[in-house]
Design a protein around this motif. Sequence first.
Motif, mmCIF file in Angstrom:
data_model
loop_
_atom_site.group_PDB
_atom_site.id
_atom_site.type_symbol
_atom_site.label_atom_id
_atom_site.label_comp_id
_atom_site.label_asym_id
_atom_site.label_seq_id
_atom_site.Cartn_x
_atom_site.Cartn_y
_atom_site.Cartn_z
ATOM 1 N N UNK A 16 0.847 -1.196 0.000
ATOM 2 C CA UNK A 16 0.000 0.000 0.000
ATOM 3 C C UNK A 16 0.880 1.242 0.000
ATOM 4 N N UNK A 17 1.785 1.280 -0.996
ATOM 5 C CA UNK A 17 2.790 2.346 -1.127
ATOM 6 C C UNK A 17 3.039 2.545 -2.618
ATOM 7 N N UNK A 18 2.304 3.503 -3.237
ATOM 8 C CA UNK A 18 2.305 3.655 -4.686
ATOM 9 C C UNK A 18 2.432 5.120 -5.086
ATOM 10 N N UNK A 19 2.946 5.329 -6.290
ATOM 11 C CA UNK A 19 3.058 6.670 -6.858
ATOM 12 C C UNK A 19 2.446 6.709 -8.242
ATOM 13 N N UNK A 20 1.752 7.813 -8.524
ATOM 14 C CA UNK A 20 1.218 8.110 -9.859
ATOM 15 C C UNK A 20 1.970 9.349 -10.337
ATOM 16 N N UNK A 56 -5.213 13.389 -0.001
ATOM 17 C CA UNK A 56 -4.190 12.627 -0.713
ATOM 18 C C UNK A 56 -2.788 12.862 -0.140
ATOM 19 N N UNK A 57 -1.896 11.956 -0.465
ATOM 20 C CA UNK A 57 -0.466 12.132 -0.229
ATOM 21 C C UNK A 57 0.085 12.726 -1.525
ATOM 22 N N UNK A 58 0.405 14.004 -1.495
ATOM 23 C CA UNK A 58 0.815 14.719 -2.704
ATOM 24 C C UNK A 58 2.239 15.243 -2.530
ATOM 25 N N UNK A 116 0.523 10.094 -4.406
ATOM 26 C CA UNK A 116 1.055 8.870 -3.836
ATOM 27 C C UNK A 116 -0.026 8.207 -2.969
ATOM 28 N N UNK A 117 -0.181 6.932 -3.141
ATOM 29 C CA UNK A 117 -1.240 6.178 -2.473
ATOM 30 C C UNK A 117 -0.650 5.492 -1.250
ATOM 31 N N UNK A 118 -1.065 5.928 -0.051
ATOM 32 C CA UNK A 118 -0.530 5.357 1.190
ATOM 33 C C UNK A 118 -1.580 5.416 2.293
ATOM 34 N N UNK A 119 -2.695 4.731 2.125
ATOM 35 C CA UNK A 119 -3.748 4.747 3.142
ATOM 36 C C UNK A 119 -3.366 3.901 4.350
ATOM 37 N N UNK A 120 -4.076 4.028 5.469
ATOM 38 C CA UNK A 120 -3.846 3.122 6.589
ATOM 39 C C UNK A 120 -3.956 1.663 6.144
ATOM 40 N N UNK A 121 -3.156 0.804 6.733
ATOM 41 C CA UNK A 121 -3.096 -0.591 6.316
ATOM 42 C C UNK A 121 -4.351 -1.371 6.687
#
Length: 462
Positions: A379-383, A422-424, A430-435
């Motif tokens: 759960x650790x992604x970047x666009x 968002x995580x910007x 960047x996608x980093x929601x609570x697990x």
Amino acid sequence: MSDYVDLFGAEQSFGDTEAQRQVRENDRQYVFHSWSAQGAINPLPIAKGEGVRFWDYDGTEYLDFSSQLVNLNLGHQHPGLVKAIQEQAGRLATIQPALANDVRGELAKRIVEHSFEGARSVFFTNGGADAVEYAVRMARHHTGRQKVLARYRSYHGSTSTAITLTGEPRRWANGTLDAGVVHFTGPYPYRSAFYAETPEQETERALAHLRSTIELEGANTIAAIILESVTGTNGILIPTPGYLEGVRALCDEFGILMICDEVMAGFGRTGEWFAFQGFGVNPDLVTFAKGVNSGYVPLGGVIISEAIHNTFDQRSFPGGLTYSGHPLGCAAGVATFDIFEEEQILERVRDLGERVVRPRLEAMLEKHPSVGEVRGKGLFWAIELVLDRETREPLVPFNAAGEAAAPFNAVVAACKQAGLWPFAAGNRLQVAPPLIISEEDLVKGLDIIDEALNIADSYVTA
């Protein structure tokens, strides 16, 4: 039924303009904020957090897709963490670090057992930056050398050595506070500094560059190489095949210590306890914080190898902190291990990352001309957003501010307007929601990002 509980324990309802006014007034009058021109900000007052959501005083709900500062791995107000802190406060709220404490020792044991082969002990700190400071200090005393190599496109904290190690614009205004730091370039295939055409070629050339840096700086002057196992704020850069293994080999060849900074990527974010575990390497020192207890009480630390631990067996370590291994923070840390097992956090992170996030982001890559690349793990992604896919020109320039940053700011604003926080960073969402996020909420957040990308598409030039 009340919506939230205020500072004085009173039940309140959303829409209390006086309560919100008081919070804003106190903040603006008395709080000095980090990384900000104080007169140019107006922080949003938050009344409540629960699970993967938080609310302002008007009752506006936000789906937290950044886990605050990528630390809230188990979400807001997790009952297991809250209970652990309450129970610890009831039996022993604090004790100085020179005395042995059951919860501190238990947490250290669990961390060592879940880290790397050859790990021996844990030195606890108050957070990630001082964990980095102490890891570097240990490396220098162990080796008798002073230089430390760190990568560009990195963030290691804002204290003196940590900010000097940092390889991004927040370092610039602080000068060179630690003269022993040398920067080098790591792999970034999408914007390769090495003109690589494949990930494997990127690895080969990045390692050749690192070898050259070591040789030109003098291997016998270098104590350690520090790197984020998976780069966080600066792009969710996943190591190219064989890169971390190659860094380990260079460290072994030249007698240099390998420090993995796991402050952001550790404790389940990539689907492993620590991100380096997904790449088959054993570091010498590991820094952690954030996810160790989801930031409920400030806590960080350094995981120390047997060899480095033994350096200080009969020789005093020159350092310490009043709150090292604070019982309240450690209690939440022990509870974190229990919750990870009970709720099968690592398994669900791997599942959601591969089954939900990856295909959905790959679909966005196909759909939106403003998306240049998607990358990530767990759960650790970047666009990564671009103006032109062919040239890979970014949506906004590097370190953009003011009008230059307007296109990216418009995308971020659209996310917030739709109820997503968002995580910007830079020109990336960047996608980093609570697990602990449910599949339903994960899809909802990705839907909002998908819609917001239509705004980025409107700026595309080709």
